[in-house]
Write an enzyme that holds these catalytic residues in place. Sequence first.
Site, PDB file in Angstrom:
ATOM      1  N   ARG A  33      35.109  62.350  34.038  1.00  0.00           N
ATOM      2  CA  ARG A  33      35.934  63.521  33.457  1.00  0.00           C
ATOM      3  C   ARG A  33      35.730  64.442  33.505  1.00  0.00           C
ATOM      4  NH1 ARG A  33      39.411  59.144  32.808  1.00  0.00           N
ATOM      5  NH2 ARG A  33      42.313  59.411  33.007  1.00  0.00           N
ATOM      6  N   GLY A 101      36.812  51.554  38.399  1.00  0.00           N
ATOM      7  CA  GLY A 101      38.362  52.168  39.061  1.00  0.00           C
ATOM      8  C   GLY A 101      38.612  53.132  39.338  1.00  0.00           C
ATOM      9  N   ARG A 129      40.167  44.941  44.512  1.00  0.00           N
ATOM     10  CA  ARG A 129      41.658  45.640  43.184  1.00  0.00           C
ATOM     11  C   ARG A 129      42.855  47.377  44.262  1.00  0.00           C
ATOM     12  NH1 ARG A 129      38.659  48.161  37.891  1.00  0.00           N
ATOM     13  NH2 ARG A 129      40.906  48.491  37.562  1.00  0.00           N
ATOM     14  N   SER A 174      49.354  54.104  34.458  1.00  0.00           N
ATOM     15  CA  SER A 174      48.468  53.790  34.695  1.00  0.00           C
ATOM     16  C   SER A 174      48.042  55.602  34.867  1.00  0.00           C
ATOM     17  CB  SER A 174      48.253  53.698  35.711  1.00  0.00           C
ATOM     18  OG  SER A 174      46.534  54.185  36.751  1.00  0.00           O
ATOM     19  N   GLN A 176      45.078  56.036  35.120  1.00  0.00           N
ATOM     20  CA  GLN A 176      44.207  56.383  36.618  1.00  0.00           C
ATOM     21  C   GLN A 176      45.009  57.118  37.703  1.00  0.00           C
ATOM     22  OE1 GLN A 176      42.219  52.997  37.910  1.00  0.00           O
ATOM     23  NE2 GLN A 176      40.849  53.219  36.079  1.00  0.00           N
ATOM     24  N   ASP A 327      42.573  48.208  27.908  1.00  0.00           N
ATOM     25  CA  ASP A 327      41.041  47.905  27.556  1.00  0.00           C
ATOM     26  C   ASP A 327      41.068  46.607  27.239  1.00  0.00           C
ATOM     27  OD1 ASP A 327      40.688  48.993  30.434  1.00  0.00           O
ATOM     28  OD2 ASP A 327      39.875  51.056  29.245  1.00  0.00           O
ATOM     29  N   LYS A 354      42.539  44.484  36.432  1.00  0.00           N
ATOM     30  CA  LYS A 354      42.218  45.374  35.789  1.00  0.00           C
ATOM     31  C   LYS A 354      40.569  44.913  36.962  1.00  0.00           C
ATOM     32  CE  LYS A 354      43.657  47.958  33.220  1.00  0.00           C
ATOM     33  NZ  LYS A 354      43.574  49.207  33.019  1.00  0.00           N
ATOM     34  N   ARG A 358      42.591  40.197  33.426  1.00  0.00           N
ATOM     35  CA  ARG A 358      42.001  39.580  32.295  1.00  0.00           C
ATOM     36  C   ARG A 358      42.693  38.056  32.285  1.00  0.00           C
ATOM     37  NH1 ARG A 358      40.026  45.495  30.836  1.00  0.00           N
ATOM     38  NH2 ARG A 358      37.663  45.562  31.556  1.00  0.00           N
TER      39      ARG A 358
HETATM   40  C1  S3P Z   1      41.461  54.674  32.602  1.00  0.00           C
HETATM   41  C2  S3P Z   1      42.840  54.037  32.523  1.00  0.00           C
HETATM   42  C3  S3P Z   1      42.690  52.880  32.063  1.00  0.00           C
HETATM   43  C4  S3P Z   1      41.944  51.672  32.158  1.00  0.00           C
HETATM   44  C5  S3P Z   1      40.683  52.314  32.715  1.00  0.00           C
HETATM   45  C6  S3P Z   1      39.881  53.699  32.467  1.00  0.00           C
HETATM   46  C7  S3P Z   1      40.756  56.003  32.799  1.00  0.00           C
HETATM   47  O1  S3P Z   1      42.779  52.205  33.343  1.00  0.00           O
HETATM   48  O2  S3P Z   1      41.772  50.210  31.860  1.00  0.00           O
HETATM   49  O3  S3P Z   1      39.184  51.404  31.956  1.00  0.00           O
HETATM   50  O4  S3P Z   1      39.925  56.566  31.896  1.00  0.00           O
HETATM   51  O5  S3P Z   1      41.961  56.468  32.850  1.00  0.00           O
HETATM   52  P1  S3P Z   1      44.716  52.041  34.414  1.00  0.00           P
HETATM   53  O6  S3P Z   1      44.837  53.599  34.482  1.00  0.00           O
HETATM   54  O7  S3P Z   1      44.975  51.575  35.631  1.00  0.00           O
HETATM   55  O8  S3P Z   1      45.641  51.626  33.227  1.00  0.00           O
END
Ligand code: S3P
Length: 450
Positions: A33, A101, A129, A174, A176, A327, A354, A358
């Site tokens: 970020r 990801g 993914r 999520s 993300q 995680d 993931k 997992r």
């Molecule tokens: C993350 C969000 C998580 C996490 C990843 C980092 C992030 O994923 O598993 O390692 O930095 O926003 P998800 O948003 O898919 O849950």
Amino acid sequence: MSGHGPAQPLTAVKSGPLNGTAQVPGDKSISHRSLILGALSVGETRIRGILEGDDVLATAEAMRVFGADVTRSEDGEWSVHGVGTGGFAEPEDVIDCGNAGTGVRLIMGAMATTPIAATFTGDASLRSRPMARITDPLALFGAAAYGRAKGRLPLTMIGAAHPVPVRYTLPVPSAQVKSAVLLAGLNAPGQTVVIEPEATRDHTERMLRGFGAELTVEDTPEGRVITLTGQPELKPQSIDVPRDPSSAAFPVCAALITEGSDVLVPNIGLNPTRAGLFQTLRDMGADLTYENERAESGEPVADLRARFSPDMTGIEVPPERAASMIDEYPILSVVAAFASGKTHMPGVRELRVKESDRIDAMAVGLRANGVTVDEGDDWWTVTGLGPQGVSGGARVEAWLDHRIAMGFLCLGLAAKNGVTVDDASPIATSFPDFQGLMEGLGATFRGDDD
Ligand code: S3P
């Protein structure tokens, strides 16, 4: 980069007590970020303590091809001269996000409201993914995405020429997805609203505010309602990246299961949206204390002290805690194998999408090492064998997943027989010096050539 080079098998063998201080690397989520928001600001953002792992280095390179000037000084401080909100240039070539990801999904969000095209790919793990969870909400802004079946990478995103603001309720918990929508909302006029029924890590919200965006968060019966006012002028920042609780989890958990251990892991962020594992370990009876508790840059921080804990018991992990430790389930399942009784982990469907599936990856490897694991679509249960009860001795697959590789190596330190992972190279994505740091504490590893 991991996943693109030869496999590196690594074996962890039963080790003496782990002792000493473990300085774990910077937070991966905050590192990605920092680079992306720095690239979207006008002026120079300086970043100290960034995670120099493959995932973050891929994001740094992507910010360069979108037009930002990203450099590293000899003392390890990074500098990003950004191009401003909506200022991304069109990349000339395909962007390879490696295993990341978080990187690819946040970057897709950040470019989705700028009228340029970009094609993204990654390693075999990332190419498998789901991306529709990102491209669906980005389409609401006016962006178009053309990928393989189910939106898999490689994928070309064409940013909206005339973006409209969006109101979006997250269908999956999520961070993300939430972050991709908020980053896209930066270059849309008016207010973009994201509603998250379950709270996920809130680094994007905190950092957007820090960069000067107008963002409000309201807790309502529907969930957290996050409202971002679009088209702000983001102001460059000076950022100290805290150390990653998800990386701290490995030396902490290794100490809890390895006889005689006493390990200090300083300066770990205990943001409540990230600290679920540590609470869970304490609920299991782990000797895990928070020392020197304080606040730094608005985040709770402490030094974690973990000692060998032979009396841990299995528990029911509250499903509402899942997002705050998503995680950490692989390493929790390893600790659960050394506790007595069953540890039941419900409400964790997200673990199946993931870097690997997992639940499946850990279940197969734990069973091969003598541990009973039951699983369903969104839950799994590990039956503990007590502090000396895990036989080990098997070779397991890491599935290009750093946390699976590190989890099984921790298992090997405390099991009766060594545990081999087929490929430890993905560890470089998030914790490049994992092996050296653990050896410094007293862990023993053997590569293929040893
Ligand atoms: C993350 C969000 C998580 C996490 C990843 C980092 C992030 O994923 O598993 O390692 O930095 O926003 P998800 O948003 O898919 O849950």
